[in-house]
Motif scaffolding. Structure first.
Motif, PDB file in Angstrom:
ATOM      1  N   GLN A  33       5.351 -14.104  26.926  1.00  0.00           N
ATOM      2  CA  GLN A  33       6.540 -13.250  26.838  1.00  0.00           C
ATOM      3  C   GLN A  33       7.813 -14.073  27.013  1.00  0.00           C
ATOM      4  O   GLN A  33       8.826 -13.818  26.350  1.00  0.00           O
ATOM      5  N   ASN A  36       9.695 -16.026  23.834  1.00  0.00           N
ATOM      6  CA  ASN A  36      10.606 -15.469  22.829  1.00  0.00           C
ATOM      7  C   ASN A  36      11.510 -14.363  23.366  1.00  0.00           C
ATOM      8  O   ASN A  36      12.035 -13.570  22.604  1.00  0.00           O
ATOM      9  N   MET A  37      11.688 -14.304  24.688  1.00  0.00           N
ATOM     10  CA  MET A  37      12.610 -13.352  25.292  1.00  0.00           C
ATOM     11  C   MET A  37      13.486 -14.069  26.304  1.00  0.00           C
ATOM     12  O   MET A  37      13.007 -14.922  27.065  1.00  0.00           O
ATOM     13  N   GLU A 187      18.305  -6.578  23.991  1.00  0.00           N
ATOM     14  CA  GLU A 187      17.028  -7.227  23.673  1.00  0.00           C
ATOM     15  C   GLU A 187      15.891  -6.207  23.617  1.00  0.00           C
ATOM     16  O   GLU A 187      14.990  -6.318  22.790  1.00  0.00           O
ATOM     17  N   ASN A 191      15.527  -6.419  19.631  1.00  0.00           N
ATOM     18  CA  ASN A 191      14.686  -7.604  19.424  1.00  0.00           C
ATOM     19  C   ASN A 191      13.251  -7.173  19.135  1.00  0.00           C
ATOM     20  O   ASN A 191      12.589  -6.604  20.008  1.00  0.00           O
ATOM     21  N   ASN A 193      10.695  -8.797  19.127  1.00  0.00           N
ATOM     22  CA  ASN A 193       9.746  -9.462  20.029  1.00  0.00           C
ATOM     23  C   ASN A 193       9.429  -8.601  21.250  1.00  0.00           C
ATOM     24  O   ASN A 193       8.356  -8.731  21.836  1.00  0.00           O
ATOM     25  N   THR A 196       6.592  -6.364  19.996  1.00  0.00           N
ATOM     26  CA  THR A 196       5.334  -7.091  19.778  1.00  0.00           C
ATOM     27  C   THR A 196       4.762  -7.627  21.087  1.00  0.00           C
ATOM     28  O   THR A 196       3.545  -7.738  21.239  1.00  0.00           O
ATOM     29  N   ASN A 197       5.640  -7.924  22.049  1.00  0.00           N
ATOM     30  CA  ASN A 197       5.137  -8.343  23.364  1.00  0.00           C
ATOM     31  C   ASN A 197       4.462  -7.198  24.101  1.00  0.00           C
ATOM     32  O   ASN A 197       3.684  -7.419  25.038  1.00  0.00           O
ATOM     33  N   GLN A 406       4.914  -7.341  12.498  1.00  0.00           N
ATOM     34  CA  GLN A 406       4.950  -8.690  13.051  1.00  0.00           C
ATOM     35  C   GLN A 406       3.581  -9.367  13.077  1.00  0.00           C
ATOM     36  O   GLN A 406       3.485 -10.592  13.009  1.00  0.00           O
ATOM     37  N   LYS A 407       2.520  -8.576  13.216  1.00  0.00           N
ATOM     38  CA  LYS A 407       1.172  -9.136  13.337  1.00  0.00           C
ATOM     39  C   LYS A 407       0.241  -8.432  12.353  1.00  0.00           C
ATOM     40  O   LYS A 407      -0.775  -7.855  12.731  1.00  0.00           O
TER      41      LYS A 407
END
Length: 443
Positions: A33, A36-37, A187, A191, A193, A196-197, A406-407
């Motif tokens: 995590q 990318n954060m 964020e 964001n 991410n 996805t996180n 994203q995945k």
């Protein structure tokens, strides 16, 4: 399959929920995590959102379990509320992805933690040995497995508390700021991410529904099942928030970024290299509790698949001690294959996508329960209905959409597993028709 008896109390049910949730996710997620954060507030909010989803799901599953108090979890609920096909697919997902895959991931994490302490120990072989020993315990007798589960869960929680206290007691803490901020809020909402996180966080919270898989063996399920789900989810959410804060407080972000064995890294800053080695051993031992919990709960779903698919009916056999021994061995064999495959992050991503689909469909079933099965009047009703299930569904839809964007490879892998299950269902029904075997709808 012979009828099961209700021998498990509230303590065992809670320990099963807690142990299913507390596993490799909390000791491996933070490092990825932080890659990318930027905002530590946003990082902690990941765990708040994940905990909120788990709690909302627990509140709903409590009502579904009180209405349909049999083993099987989603398999049982979806078969009753939707159709046997959807019930089978959810059971298929649980058997392959919901339990066998997390067991494999925890075995790999356990092997990695012990390797950090003893570099001569092969990672995969260590995980395999742990898996085989735990399988033998649970395949023999329910009471033995229950006692083992309670003891290992206490050890697991104890390790977390020790890590929290040690992290907050370091002599030279890190200068961190976890207060809400404009940048942190941006964020969270802008964001991708962050969403996805949530896959990693969802994996760490996997197991909040564990008690529903053994509902048919829990005493007073109308009372004890909802209590176990809710108490277990709240307890774990509080522990997760505290331990992540303690990790950030004790070790610099730069040292944690991208690290799989986060607990081991943090322990080096807490206690030095010798102390870290001790903690590596303790964390490895605590992970046994998670392997045990999933080996306890998962085969109860697989055993019910033996009812639906003629070719799999051997999985429904119960031994003289009331244990689905063949189902336990089958799940462990699938986990063994995945351990040898050794693709930790891909496994986590597939788990996040497929389980979000399955649990979302199940939670939506509470609306069907209220409309079509109002006569059941379960002893427990969802707190906060209809806001609770709607919040769960909205957050999961958010996770699924961005997760697929994203995945997409892992998401397609999850859809492939579902498609394989649908084919197996179709093939089985065709074989039954050819043999003139009537299909009996469960429930």
């Amino acid at each position: 399959m012979s009828a099961t008896t209700r021998t498990l109390g509230l303590a065992t049910a809670i320990s099963l929920v807690v142990a299913n949730m507390i596993g490799s996710g909390i000791y491996t997620s933070l490092g990825f995590q932080l890659q990318n954060m930027q905002s530590l507030f946003a990082v902690l909010m990941l765990w708040v959102v994940g905990g909120l989803v788990a709690l909302c799901g627990s509140l709903v599953y409590g009502e579904l379990g009180a209405a349909f108090p049999q083993n099987g979890g989603e398999y049982n609920f979806l078969s009753q509320l939707y159709s046997p096909l959807l019930g089978f697919l959810s059971g298929w997902i649980s058997a392959i992805v919901g339990f066998a895959a997390p067991v494999a991931a925890v075995c790999i994490a356990l092997g990695n933690y012990l390797y950090s302490v003893f570099p001569t120990l092969p990672v995969l072989a260590t995980g395999v040995v742990a898996l085989l020993c735990i399988t033998a315990i649970h395949a023999y007798k329910t009471s033995l497995g229950a006692r083992f589960q309670q003891v290992s869960t206490l050890l697991n929680v104890g390790v977390m508390l020790l890590l929290i206290i040690s992290g907050l007691s370091v002599i030279h803490p890190q200068p961190i700021n976890v207060a809400p901020s404009k940048a942190g809020c941006q964020e969270i909402f802008s964001n991708p991410n962050f969403v996805t996180n949530l896959y990693w966080v969802s994996y760490a919270y996997t197991g909040w529904n564990a008690a529903s898989y053994i509902a048919g063996e829990i005493k007073q399920p109308g009372r004890n099942l909802p209590l176990a789900l809710i108490i277990g989810s709240v307890l774990v959410m509080l522990l997760y928030l505290c331990i992540n804060y303690a990790f950030l407080y004790a070790a610099p972000v730069s040292a944690l970024q991208g690290q799989l064995e986060v607990g081991f890294v943090v322990a080096q800053y807490m206690l030095g290299s010798n102390g870290a080695q001790l903690f590596g051993i303790i964390i490895s031992i605590s992970l046994i509790s998670t392997i045990s919990a999933m080996t306890f709960a998962g085969p109860r779903v697989t055993a019910r698949l033996g009812h639906e698919v003629q070719a799999l009916q051997v999985l429904g056999r119960i031994n003289k001690h009331g244990v689905p021994g063949i189902a336990i061995v089958a799940q462990s064999l699938i986990a063994l294959v995945l351990v040898l495959f050794n693709q930790f992050q891909l496994v986590i991503d597939i788990i996040g996508f497929t389980l979000s689909l399955s649990t979302s469909l199940t939670v939506a079933g509470v609306f069907i329960l209220r409309r079509k099965h109002a006569h059941l009047q379960p002893a427990y009703r969802t707190l906060g209905y209809p806001v609770t299930p709607m919040l769960f569904l909205l957050i999961n839809a958010w996770i699924l959409y961005y997760g697929f964007m994203q995945k997409w490879q892992a998401s397609l892998g999850g859809l492939l597993i579902i498609g394989l299950g649908a084919w197996l269902w179709w093939w089985n029904k065709k074989a039954e028709r050819q043999q003139g075997i009537p299909h009996e709808k469960e429930g």
